[in-house]
Scaffold this active site. Structure first.
Site, short mmCIF file in Angstrom:
data_model
loop_
_atom_site.label_atom_id
_atom_site.label_comp_id
_atom_site.label_asym_id
_atom_site.label_seq_id
_atom_site.Cartn_x
_atom_site.Cartn_y
_atom_site.Cartn_z
CB CYS A 1 -17.26 -13.54 -43.94
SG CYS A 1 -17.07 -14.61 -42.51
CB SER A 2 -22.10 -13.48 -45.53
OG SER A 2 -21.92 -12.12 -45.88
CB CYS A 3 -20.71 -17.23 -40.84
SG CYS A 3 -18.93 -17.04 -40.97
CB CYS B 1 -21.72 -13.39 -40.34
SG CYS B 1 -19.94 -13.53 -40.60
#
Lengths: 221, 216, 221, 216
Positions: free
Chosen positions: D118-120, D115
């Site tokens: 963001c850091s999904c 991701c």
């Protein structure tokens, strides 16, 4: 390269501390670094290689360390890459220095020497070459859509954008290759872009941005 | 010998990150110590360089150039046509001004200078760059929201004035020629030079103030 | 916005610490932050607004502070913006708390409650709408060249790039407007790009990158 | 009430920068203290959430899904067609998996999940994301140089294999279905699940190792 140094148009940095004062040097070390950069012997290198080495500083450091500190970091890196000082010597901050063959350090300079000699440091990067410039004043161009993997002076915010030739500057050293140690020359232009063509929130603006761009960054629009 | 090996430089930066002290003063001290012991630099020459840029080479030079351009139409013509040659007349040619270009403010145009990719600056004519010129906030925003940037500097630009931003992406360096303030017809060059602020020559100041003694 | 969060393709970050271990929580505070994010009462907001608030963290902080610390920062910001806690209260770390009207805090949950209830937290962002999707599988598209000033989920590295529709996902909440508190829905597609079309150094690559992109990010190629 | 005022949030972030302690532990402690005193959070519920993700919800769930897909063609068909419904059969549907999508590795295809914005991450099926998944180095490079990234993880991808990178830019989350290793024909689901590494379900691992006891 698409690095942290390529700041044009990046958002989120907050207000500018417009009153940050006490120039020319805020702290003593800034003066020392500046002075060293002017008079130390350095391995043969190009300004573009030095700039590229500065761009290669880790982004979190690039964005958080003071400007002249990043010069010191870059100096360390270029000396070490050229084999003039070793990582171990850097590590031990001088206590382990080995001098193989002393270099011929020029005599100490005085302020008077510096002031007298300064005009000889007005480096000229242009050169008369035979080829004719491809573009002429007023002509519409479009910039390359793509970056390059190494050093370049076509910022990301003006890639793939329509602009016009504002002026012709003659031929200048081409930085993308100079950063690899190869000196070539290319036609350089002042190129004008409408702010309205650059940013989503400025479509009603009549302001302009001018950049100096090399011929291979451009194609006819 | 410089090998122009970018991968190696990335590795060196990472190593230095672990090995060098974190505070800038200690880092620069280490560099000076190493270069001195190696015989690559002469600390007394560094002293001279510091003094040169502390006391001699600074924005007063630029202010002199501006004042002379206001006062001497022949000089102004030469300055606009070939700035390096014109400043050489005054003994100001030097570091980073070999390709100087002067851009002129008018009633309908305001100029602003930035270097988005590093922090290029015309050293021999303006001295060391101010801190704000080198920070990410200025470098990022000057090309995107120049009017917002100017507002932060207390400069209001009316809508009928066109803002021209000069991003120093090559070896050209830019000096803004501000407008001569009204009521200075009888000022001599020294008095005029006193009105010229450093920021006005970068473009983050516009309307110069006139004081009784010409002290801006 | 063109912020520090938009990391796809940015260069210079160095190697990945692939062995960084001791998950799930490296330190105790990480667990506390995670837990708080799951069960604290929050003002009404959208996930996209919360994400945008995280993107608005100063770049130098965004790049240097640990991941879950940036959650805490974002939580503080969203509570304060909504007026639920004040800057002064944040400043005094709790010692100055004023509670105007106590809110109805749900009863304490147990691990068993959490595990039993978890499937109800599988939020579905899609919705059946009447309009027909503009594009169909296999169709060539080009992404918008321009970003938007606020929140968006079209990363910079795929702007103005040719790709193809890989699949249609139905209609999903449109994040650009959701970040402004407006819930609308738009057709969402899986879009495939050739690596070769994205980066100067990968022209010989046959690898592909897939992104999920909303209809208004795309036009017919 | 949330006003969705981005300018105000920028100002708040800047204020907080000056006001909050610098170390994350103190910052989070301050947040918990404030929310608790305000009656907005119950510390015991936080305890339960920590325990849930410490001991119950983690990559073992994903490994079970993978093992079942290898072993049960009906389940695999349902999983590929509608992953949320399929994992719901196992009681694993939850946070960030409402739009789960499974992508399958084959002899000619390798999948990698990232991701960039963001850091999904699919929490309810893989638990907390590993540290490397959330750092700038991974997020920036996975889409530009996936083979280089994989090499850092010790995974060599031959040139005849196509790498497919899935950048989670919407609410879809991706789970990589790794290839079933040879010599596991008689393994039961538990033994198979033991072979499945967390990284193989994100795509930074490829060839799963078979051990005598099925312990990977």
């Amino acid at each position: 390269m698409d690095g942290a140094h390529d700041l044009g148009g990046q958002q989120g940095f907050g207000p500018i501390e417009v009153d940050s004062v006490s120039e020319p040097f805020n702290e003593e070390w800034e003066g020392r670094e500046w002075g060293m950069a002017q008079c130390a012997l350095t391995p043969e290198l190009t300004i573009d290689w030095w700039r590229h080495c500065r761009e290669l500083i880790l982004p979190e450091d690039y964005l958080t360390r003071p400007y002249l500190d990043s010069w010191a970091q870059t100096d360390f890196a270029t000396y070490i890459e050229a084999g003039w000082i070793s990582l171990e010597e850097a590590d031990h901050r001088g206590s382990l220095i080995e001098v193989d063959e002393p270099l011929d350090l020029p005599p100490t300079v005085s302020v008077e020497d510096i002031l007298k000699d300064e005009r000889n440091h007005a480096v000229r990067y242009h050169k008369v070459v035979e080829s004719k410039p491809l573009f002429s004043e007023g002509q519409n161009i479009v910039t390359n859509k793509e970056g390059v993997a190494g050093h370049t002076r076509l910022p990301r915010y003006v890639r793939g954008i329509k602009g016009a030739i504002n002026a012709y500057h003659g031929t200048h050293v081409f930085p993308d290759l100079s950063a690899q140690g190869k000196t070539t020359h290319q036609h350089l232009y002042s190129v004008v872009f409408a702010c309205a063509d650059l940013w989503p929130e400025t479509h009603n603006s009549k302001d302009k941005v001018f950049l100096d761009l090399w011929e291979s960054y451009l194609t006819e629009a | 010998m410089t090998n122009y090996d970018a991968q190696e430089v990335v590795r060196i930066h990472q190593e230095l990150r672990e090995r060098l002290p974190r505070d800038p003063a200690s880092r620069v001290e280490a560099l000076e110590k190493i270069l001195t012991e190696k015989g690559l630099v002469d600390p007394q020459s560094i002293d001279a360089w510091v003094e040169a840029y502390q006391d001699h080479i600074g924005p007063k030079r630029g202010a002199h150039v501006v004042a002379k351009a206001w006062n001497d139409t022949g000089f102004k013509r030469r300055l606009m046509a070939d700035a390096p040659a014109a400043i050489d007349e005054l003994g100001y040619l030097g570091r980073a001004t070999g390709h100087l270009k002067v851009v002129e403010n008018t009633t309908t145009v305001h100029n602003l200078v930035v270097c988005t990719l590093c922090s290029c600056y015309p050293f021999s004519i303006l001295g060391m760059a101010p801190a704000w010129y080198k920070v990410a906030a200025y470098r990022s925003r000057a090309v995107r929201d120049p009017r917002g940037v100017l507002e932060e500097f207390g400069v209001e630009i009316s809508n009928d004035i066109e803002v021209r931003v000069w991003d120093s992406t090559a070896e050209l360096r830019y000096l803004v020629l501000p407008q001569r303030p009204d009521g200075t017809e009888h000022f001599d060059e020294d008095a005029l030079a006193n009105l010229v602020t450093r920021n006005s020559m970068i473009g983050t100041d516009r309307d110069l103030k006139v004081t009784a003694l010409g002290e801006g």
